[in-house]
Design a protein around this motif. Structure first.
Motif, PDB file in Angstrom:
ATOM      1  N   GLU A   1       0.839  -1.196   0.000  1.00  0.00           N
ATOM      2  CA  GLU A   1       0.000   0.000   0.000  1.00  0.00           C
ATOM      3  C   GLU A   1       0.875   1.248   0.000  1.00  0.00           C
ATOM      4  OE1 GLU A   1      -3.916   1.751   0.279  1.00  0.00           O
ATOM      5  OE2 GLU A   1      -3.386  -0.370   0.197  1.00  0.00           O
ATOM      6  N   ILE A   2       0.478   2.247  -0.788  1.00  0.00           N
ATOM      7  CA  ILE A   2       1.167   3.525  -0.809  1.00  0.00           C
ATOM      8  C   ILE A   2       0.311   4.543  -0.054  1.00  0.00           C
ATOM      9  CG2 ILE A   2       2.219   5.331  -2.215  1.00  0.00           C
ATOM     10  CD1 ILE A   2       3.492   2.546  -2.485  1.00  0.00           C
ATOM     11  N   LEU A   3       0.876   5.122   0.988  1.00  0.00           N
ATOM     12  CA  LEU A   3       0.147   6.047   1.842  1.00  0.00           C
ATOM     13  C   LEU A   3       0.426   7.490   1.468  1.00  0.00           C
ATOM     14  CD1 LEU A   3       1.005   4.389   5.295  1.00  0.00           C
ATOM     15  CD2 LEU A   3      -1.102   4.063   3.967  1.00  0.00           C
ATOM     16  N   GLU A   4      -0.556   8.343   1.682  1.00  0.00           N
ATOM     17  CA  GLU A   4      -0.346   9.782   1.606  1.00  0.00           C
ATOM     18  C   GLU A   4       0.646  10.163   2.708  1.00  0.00           C
ATOM     19  OE1 GLU A   4      -0.807  12.827  -0.574  1.00  0.00           O
ATOM     20  OE2 GLU A   4      -2.683  11.683  -0.700  1.00  0.00           O
ATOM     21  N   THR A   5       1.548  11.074   2.404  1.00  0.00           N
ATOM     22  CA  THR A   5       2.502  11.508   3.422  1.00  0.00           C
ATOM     23  C   THR A   5       1.820  12.534   4.314  1.00  0.00           C
ATOM     24  OG1 THR A   5       4.265  11.140   1.822  1.00  0.00           O
ATOM     25  CG2 THR A   5       4.859  12.303   3.836  1.00  0.00           C
ATOM     26  N   ALA A   6       0.982  12.014   5.191  1.00  0.00           N
ATOM     27  CA  ALA A   6       0.163  12.861   6.056  1.00  0.00           C
ATOM     28  C   ALA A   6      -0.153  12.102   7.334  1.00  0.00           C
ATOM     29  CB  ALA A   6      -1.124  13.276   5.344  1.00  0.00           C
TER      30      ALA A   6
ATOM     31  N   GLN B   1      -2.802  12.943  10.694  1.00  0.00           N
ATOM     32  CA  GLN B   1      -4.192  12.819  11.131  1.00  0.00           C
ATOM     33  C   GLN B   1      -5.175  12.679   9.981  1.00  0.00           C
ATOM     34  OE1 GLN B   1      -6.055  16.197  13.393  1.00  0.00           O
ATOM     35  NE2 GLN B   1      -5.655  14.834  15.118  1.00  0.00           N
ATOM     36  N   GLY B   2      -4.982  13.451   8.917  1.00  0.00           N
ATOM     37  CA  GLY B   2      -5.920  13.436   7.795  1.00  0.00           C
ATOM     38  C   GLY B   2      -5.860  12.182   6.957  1.00  0.00           C
ATOM     39  N   ALA B   3      -4.842  11.352   7.163  1.00  0.00           N
ATOM     40  CA  ALA B   3      -4.697  10.120   6.385  1.00  0.00           C
ATOM     41  C   ALA B   3      -4.899   8.874   7.239  1.00  0.00           C
ATOM     42  CB  ALA B   3      -3.321  10.085   5.730  1.00  0.00           C
ATOM     43  N   LEU B   4      -5.526   9.040   8.402  1.00  0.00           N
ATOM     44  CA  LEU B   4      -5.709   7.907   9.310  1.00  0.00           C
ATOM     45  C   LEU B   4      -6.666   6.856   8.758  1.00  0.00           C
ATOM     46  CD1 LEU B   4      -5.775   9.188  13.011  1.00  0.00           C
ATOM     47  CD2 LEU B   4      -4.214   7.544  11.967  1.00  0.00           C
ATOM     48  N   ASN B   5      -7.686   7.265   8.013  1.00  0.00           N
ATOM     49  CA  ASN B   5      -8.660   6.283   7.516  1.00  0.00           C
ATOM     50  C   ASN B   5      -8.011   5.214   6.634  1.00  0.00           C
ATOM     51  OD1 ASN B   5     -10.859   7.212   8.918  1.00  0.00           O
ATOM     52  ND2 ASN B   5     -11.647   8.479   7.252  1.00  0.00           N
ATOM     53  N   PRO B   6      -7.235   5.583   5.598  1.00  0.00           N
ATOM     54  CA  PRO B   6      -6.582   4.529   4.802  1.00  0.00           C
ATOM     55  C   PRO B   6      -5.566   3.728   5.605  1.00  0.00           C
ATOM     56  CG  PRO B   6      -5.904   6.719   4.067  1.00  0.00           C
ATOM     57  CD  PRO B   6      -7.061   6.911   4.976  1.00  0.00           C
ATOM     58  N   LEU B   7      -4.913   4.370   6.570  1.00  0.00           N
ATOM     59  CA  LEU B   7      -3.967   3.633   7.411  1.00  0.00           C
ATOM     60  C   LEU B   7      -4.704   2.593   8.252  1.00  0.00           C
ATOM     61  CD1 LEU B   7      -1.050   3.279   8.446  1.00  0.00           C
ATOM     62  CD2 LEU B   7      -1.551   5.013  10.181  1.00  0.00           C
ATOM     63  N   ASN B   8      -5.830   2.985   8.829  1.00  0.00           N
ATOM     64  CA  ASN B   8      -6.620   2.040   9.628  1.00  0.00           C
ATOM     65  C   ASN B   8      -7.183   0.913   8.770  1.00  0.00           C
ATOM     66  OD1 ASN B   8      -6.244   3.172  12.185  1.00  0.00           O
ATOM     67  ND2 ASN B   8      -7.856   4.682  11.859  1.00  0.00           N
ATOM     68  N   GLN B   9      -7.537   1.215   7.526  1.00  0.00           N
ATOM     69  CA  GLN B   9      -8.005   0.162   6.628  1.00  0.00           C
ATOM     70  C   GLN B   9      -6.885  -0.838   6.346  1.00  0.00           C
ATOM     71  OE1 GLN B   9      -9.613   2.120   3.153  1.00  0.00           O
ATOM     72  NE2 GLN B   9     -11.166   3.211   4.351  1.00  0.00           N
ATOM     73  N   PHE B  10      -5.678  -0.317   6.197  1.00  0.00           N
ATOM     74  CA  PHE B  10      -4.516  -1.198   6.013  1.00  0.00           C
ATOM     75  C   PHE B  10      -4.339  -2.097   7.233  1.00  0.00           C
ATOM     76  CE2 PHE B  10      -0.003  -1.958   6.862  1.00  0.00           C
ATOM     77  CZ  PHE B  10       0.385  -2.606   5.696  1.00  0.00           C
ATOM     78  N   PHE B  11      -4.439  -1.525   8.431  1.00  0.00           N
ATOM     79  CA  PHE B  11      -4.318  -2.322   9.658  1.00  0.00           C
ATOM     80  C   PHE B  11      -5.385  -3.417   9.710  1.00  0.00           C
ATOM     81  CE2 PHE B  11      -2.507   1.577  12.114  1.00  0.00           C
ATOM     82  CZ  PHE B  11      -1.254   1.333  11.581  1.00  0.00           C
ATOM     83  N   GLN B  12      -6.604  -3.052   9.370  1.00  0.00           N
ATOM     84  CA  GLN B  12      -7.698  -4.028   9.419  1.00  0.00           C
ATOM     85  C   GLN B  12      -7.454  -5.176   8.440  1.00  0.00           C
ATOM     86  OE1 GLN B  12     -10.161  -4.201  11.651  1.00  0.00           O
ATOM     87  NE2 GLN B  12      -9.255  -2.383  12.600  1.00  0.00           N
ATOM     88  N   SER B  13      -6.903  -4.869   7.281  1.00  0.00           N
ATOM     89  CA  SER B  13      -6.633  -5.928   6.307  1.00  0.00           C
ATOM     90  C   SER B  13      -5.579  -6.898   6.845  1.00  0.00           C
ATOM     91  CB  SER B  13      -6.180  -5.336   4.970  1.00  0.00           C
ATOM     92  OG  SER B  13      -4.940  -4.686   5.086  1.00  0.00           O
ATOM     93  N   ALA B  14      -4.668  -6.377   7.667  1.00  0.00           N
ATOM     94  CA  ALA B  14      -3.627  -7.234   8.241  1.00  0.00           C
ATOM     95  C   ALA B  14      -4.200  -8.234   9.232  1.00  0.00           C
ATOM     96  CB  ALA B  14      -2.554  -6.375   8.912  1.00  0.00           C
TER      97      ALA B  14
END
Length: 223
Positions: free
Chosen positions: A53-58, A60-73
Motif C-alpha cells: 500500500e502507498i500512503l499519503e505523506t500525512a 491525522q488526515g490520512a488515518l482512515n486509509p492507514l486504519n483500513q490497512f491495519f484491518q486488512s492485516a
C-alpha cells in the motif's frame, strides 16, 4: 509442537507518496514494484506478501486509509470459519525515506509525539502533540518486538550499509510507526519501520536487493 514446522508469515507493506522537498519518494517505487520483483527473485520459504500500500505523506488526515490497512492485516489472520490462526504470523513493514541518510535505518521504536517541521501533504503541522491522546504524554514510547539487533547484524554480513536507530523523527514516519506498533500490540502481530536513502544516494536496484534481503533475514529469524 516442533513437528508442525515453521509458521507461515504474511507480510503487509507500506510506502509513502511524495512530500515536501522529495518529489520522487523511493519508497513509493520500492513498494509498488515489490511483488513483481520478489516474484522474479523468489520469496523465502513460508513467507507471502499480501498487500503493498502507498500512503499519503500525512498524519491525522490520512488515518482512515492507514486504519483500513491495519484491518486488512488482521483479517488475514482469520480462517474461513472465523477463528484465529495461530500457525500464521503477520508482520507489517513500513518504509519511509530519510533524504539526508547514506545508510538504511532499522527503527526500533516510535514516540507518542507529532512535531512536524513542515506541514504534511494535507496541511497539518502539529507541534508537541500526542499522537494517541489516551496513551498519555509525548514521552511515551513503543518498541518493535522483532529481533532488530540480529536483523542488523545479518544485513551487515551481507554488506549492506545499515544502522539500528532509536529515533524515527517526529514527522509522518514516526506518526505511522507509533500507530502501527500500538495496533500490532493490541492484535498480537508485529510491526517494523525502515528508513531508506534517496535513489541518488543508493540506487534503486541496490535498494530493491536490500528489501529482498530484509525479507530473507526476517524469514530466517522468525521461522
Amino acid at each position: 509442537m516442533g513437528s508442525e514446522g515453521p509458521s507461515a508469515v504474511s507480510i503487509y507493506v507500506t510506502g509513502f507518496k511524495k512530500f515536501h522537498g522529495v518529489k520522487r519518494n523511493p519508497t513509493e517505487e520500492i513498494v509498488t514494484n515489490l511483488k513483481e520483483f520478489m516474484g522474479k527473485k523468489g520469496l523465502p520459504k513460508g513467507l507471502s506478501i499480501e498487500i503493498c500500500e502507498i500512503l499519503e505523506t500525512a498524519g491525522q488526515g490520512a488515518l482512515n486509509p492507514l486504519n483500513q490497512f491495519f484491518q486488512s492485516a488482521i483479517l488475514g489472520l482469520e480462517n474461513l470459519d472465523g477463528t484465529s490462526s495461530n500457525a500464521r504470523r503477520t508482520i507489517m513493514i513500513h518504509f519511509g525515506v530519510n533524504s539526508g541518510a547514506s545508510r538504511f535505518a532499522i527503527e526500533s521504536q516510535a514516540v507518542n509525539e507529532a512535531t512536524f517541521r513542515c506541514p504534511d501533504e494535507l496541511g497539518w503541522k502539529p507541534q508537541k502533540t500526542p499522537i494517541v491522546q489516551e496513551d498519555g504524554g509525548i514521552g511515551r514510547m513503543r518498541k518493535t518486538t522483532l529481533p532488530v539487533k540480529e536483523m542488523k547484524r545479518k544485513l551487515e554480513e551481507m554488506e549492506y550499509p545499515v544502522v539500528l536507530s532509536e529515533d524515527a523523527g517526529r514527522f509522518v514516519c514516526n506518526y505511522v510507526y507509533y500507530h502501527s506498533l500500538r495496533f500490532a500490540e493490541e492484535h498480537g502481530i508485529q510491526s517494523l519501520f525502515v528508513h531508506v536513502p534517496l535513489f541518488m544516494t543508493i540506487n534503486e536496484d541496490k535498494q530493491m536487493q536490500f528489501v529482498a534481503s530484509l525479507l530473507e533475514v526476517l524469514a530466517s529469524l522468525i521461522s
